[in-house]
Design a protein around this motif. Structure first.
Motif, PDB file in Angstrom:
ATOM      1  N   PHE A 196      40.821  26.467  39.195  1.00  0.00           N
ATOM      2  CA  PHE A 196      41.652  25.408  39.755  1.00  0.00           C
ATOM      3  C   PHE A 196      41.379  24.086  39.035  1.00  0.00           C
ATOM      4  O   PHE A 196      40.267  23.821  38.567  1.00  0.00           O
ATOM      5  N   SER A 197      42.419  23.240  38.973  1.00  0.00           N
ATOM      6  CA  SER A 197      42.289  21.926  38.349  1.00  0.00           C
ATOM      7  C   SER A 197      41.642  20.957  39.328  1.00  0.00           C
ATOM      8  O   SER A 197      42.029  20.899  40.501  1.00  0.00           O
ATOM      9  N   LEU A 199      50.982  29.432  42.003  1.00  0.00           N
ATOM     10  CA  LEU A 199      51.477  30.793  42.223  1.00  0.00           C
ATOM     11  C   LEU A 199      51.101  31.706  41.063  1.00  0.00           C
ATOM     12  O   LEU A 199      50.769  32.883  41.277  1.00  0.00           O
ATOM     13  N   ALA A 200      51.137  31.186  39.833  1.00  0.00           N
ATOM     14  CA  ALA A 200      50.712  32.001  38.684  1.00  0.00           C
ATOM     15  C   ALA A 200      49.232  32.342  38.776  1.00  0.00           C
ATOM     16  O   ALA A 200      48.814  33.459  38.443  1.00  0.00           O
ATOM     17  N   LEU A 201      48.427  31.395  39.248  1.00  0.00           N
ATOM     18  CA  LEU A 201      46.988  31.644  39.392  1.00  0.00           C
ATOM     19  C   LEU A 201      46.726  32.700  40.457  1.00  0.00           C
ATOM     20  O   LEU A 201      45.841  33.556  40.302  1.00  0.00           O
ATOM     21  N   LEU A 202      47.501  32.657  41.537  1.00  0.00           N
ATOM     22  CA  LEU A 202      47.342  33.667  42.590  1.00  0.00           C
ATOM     23  C   LEU A 202      47.789  35.037  42.097  1.00  0.00           C
ATOM     24  O   LEU A 202      47.154  36.047  42.407  1.00  0.00           O
ATOM     25  N   GLU A 225      39.949  35.526  47.208  1.00  0.00           N
ATOM     26  CA  GLU A 225      39.035  34.400  47.088  1.00  0.00           C
ATOM     27  C   GLU A 225      39.791  33.120  46.728  1.00  0.00           C
ATOM     28  O   GLU A 225      39.512  32.043  47.273  1.00  0.00           O
ATOM     29  N   ARG A 226      40.758  33.207  45.838  1.00  0.00           N
ATOM     30  CA  ARG A 226      41.537  32.026  45.469  1.00  0.00           C
ATOM     31  C   ARG A 226      42.406  31.552  46.626  1.00  0.00           C
ATOM     32  O   ARG A 226      42.537  30.348  46.869  1.00  0.00           O
ATOM     33  N   LEU A 227      43.022  32.468  47.339  1.00  0.00           N
ATOM     34  CA  LEU A 227      43.856  32.093  48.473  1.00  0.00           C
ATOM     35  C   LEU A 227      43.019  31.453  49.575  1.00  0.00           C
ATOM     36  O   LEU A 227      43.437  30.473  50.198  1.00  0.00           O
ATOM     37  N   ARG A 228      41.845  32.006  49.816  1.00  0.00           N
ATOM     38  CA  ARG A 228      40.954  31.433  50.833  1.00  0.00           C
ATOM     39  C   ARG A 228      40.470  30.047  50.419  1.00  0.00           C
ATOM     40  O   ARG A 228      40.318  29.146  51.258  1.00  0.00           O
ATOM     41  N   TRP A 245      58.013  36.063  47.930  1.00  0.00           N
ATOM     42  CA  TRP A 245      56.550  36.134  47.809  1.00  0.00           C
ATOM     43  C   TRP A 245      55.951  34.733  47.709  1.00  0.00           C
ATOM     44  O   TRP A 245      54.962  34.420  48.368  1.00  0.00           O
ATOM     45  N   GLY A 246      56.552  33.867  46.883  1.00  0.00           N
ATOM     46  CA  GLY A 246      56.027  32.523  46.718  1.00  0.00           C
ATOM     47  C   GLY A 246      56.121  31.711  47.998  1.00  0.00           C
ATOM     48  O   GLY A 246      55.171  30.994  48.363  1.00  0.00           O
ATOM     49  N   GLU A 247      57.235  31.801  48.718  1.00  0.00           N
ATOM     50  CA  GLU A 247      57.370  31.041  49.967  1.00  0.00           C
ATOM     51  C   GLU A 247      56.423  31.571  51.035  1.00  0.00           C
ATOM     52  O   GLU A 247      55.904  30.811  51.848  1.00  0.00           O
ATOM     53  N   GLU A 248      56.194  32.879  51.024  1.00  0.00           N
ATOM     54  CA  GLU A 248      55.247  33.449  51.989  1.00  0.00           C
ATOM     55  C   GLU A 248      53.832  32.918  51.749  1.00  0.00           C
ATOM     56  O   GLU A 248      53.128  32.558  52.694  1.00  0.00           O
ATOM     57  N   LYS A 249      53.413  32.832  50.477  1.00  0.00           N
ATOM     58  CA  LYS A 249      52.072  32.316  50.177  1.00  0.00           C
ATOM     59  C   LYS A 249      51.985  30.819  50.491  1.00  0.00           C
ATOM     60  O   LYS A 249      50.958  30.335  50.971  1.00  0.00           O
TER      61      LYS A 249
END
Length: 291
Positions: A84-85, A156-159, A170-173, A195-199
């Motif tokens: 992450f930045s 979203l690309a990172l996820l 781990e990234r989502l948390r 998928w993106g809107e759900e995340k």
């Protein structure tokens, strides 16, 4: 002659015993410019070490502060390891304040840590990302507080890459509950997918229902009507609850900068160079004859 004030009549909040006081050793220096003598200046409280409850409470508070700092530093390290930045301590460009962006500038420069964040919306080039990055640097640099600055497409690309790297959960948390300040840049610029809107909903909802304050900051080029058309009402409703919505106007600083550079180049090109600066063409060489 100045009358010496009486000792304060205060008691320990734990054992209710009267507190002891002694003369403040700095009073002889302070009285030179302080005309009114007060009990807080003349008397100094002797540390209440005899109370076991006070000592235990002090140790507990110090341990909690150390554990909090260690946890925040661990989150900072994990942010870097997960890709992450984060905010940097580099020099910040000056921000041109005008009537159209004054509300956004005031809100970001005076914001203190709380549950409710800020959503800045306006056309491109108005300095929305610049204000958010300045806010994050002000709060996170030099402190254990963690912060992540990520545009929606990059997040979203990172996820998605987390599925292949076994780091998705781990990234989502991390962005949902662990990082203290989360700044989502260019909301609405990402490709519209379920998928993106759900995340996005999962991240916002988790931070909203967190027991600790987990503020969210958002920048977008869409207006309120366009956001309501793009995202489900459950996302918009939570964004209203989590963020203060502010419109950012003004001129496009990227276009202004491009015009200034072009104008400077035109001025340089039209100035008559001095004889020393003129480029002298070399004499033409005669063509070589082959025999």
């Amino acid at each position: 002659m100045t009358e010496i004030p009486l000792k304060p009549n205060q008691f320990c909040e734990f054992c209710q015993k009267p507190l002891s006081y002694e003369k403040n050793p700095d009073w002889e220096i302070q009285k030179r410019w302080i005309k009114t003598m007060s009990e807080k200046l003349y008397w100094k409280e002797i540390e209440h070490k005899t109370c076991a409850f006070a000592l235990e409470e002090r140790k507990r508070a110090e341990k909690e502060a150390k554990d909090r700092d260690a946890q925040r530093l661990a989150v900072k390290r994990n942010l870097q390891e997960l890709g992450f930045s984060q905010f940097t301590d580099g020099p910040q460009k000056a921000f041109d304040v005008c009537d159209e962006n004054r509300e956004a500038y005031t809100a970001t420069s005076e914001w203190t840590y709380q549950r409710k964040g800020i959503l800045l919306m306006g056309p491109p080039g108005r300095g929305k990302s610049h204000l958010m990055a300045s806010l994050g640097s002000r709060l996170c640099m030099g402190s254990p507080m963690s912060g992540a600055f990520q545009n929606m497409s990059g997040l979203l690309a990172l996820l998605r890459r987390g599925y292949d790297e076994d780091l998705f959960d781990e990234r989502l948390r991390m962005v949902s509950s662990q990082v203290h300040l989360l700044m989502l840049d260019d909301l609405g610029a990402e490709k519209a997918t379920d998928w993106g809107e759900e995340k996005l909903y999962m991240i916002i909802d988790t931070r909203l229902n967190s027991k600790e304050d987990r503020p969210l900051f958002v920048t977008t080029n869409l207006n309120e009507a366009e956001l309501e058309e793009r995202y489900h009402q459950r996302v918009i409703s939570r964004l209203h609850e989590m963020c203060q919505w502010i419109k950012v106007g003004g001129t496009d600083h990227r276009r202004d900068q491009k015009e200034r550079v072009a104008q400077q180049r035109f001025v340089v090109d039209t100035v008559d160079p001095t004889p020393q600066q003129r480029f002298v063409m070399p004499p033409k060489m005669a063509p070589r004859r082959w025999t």
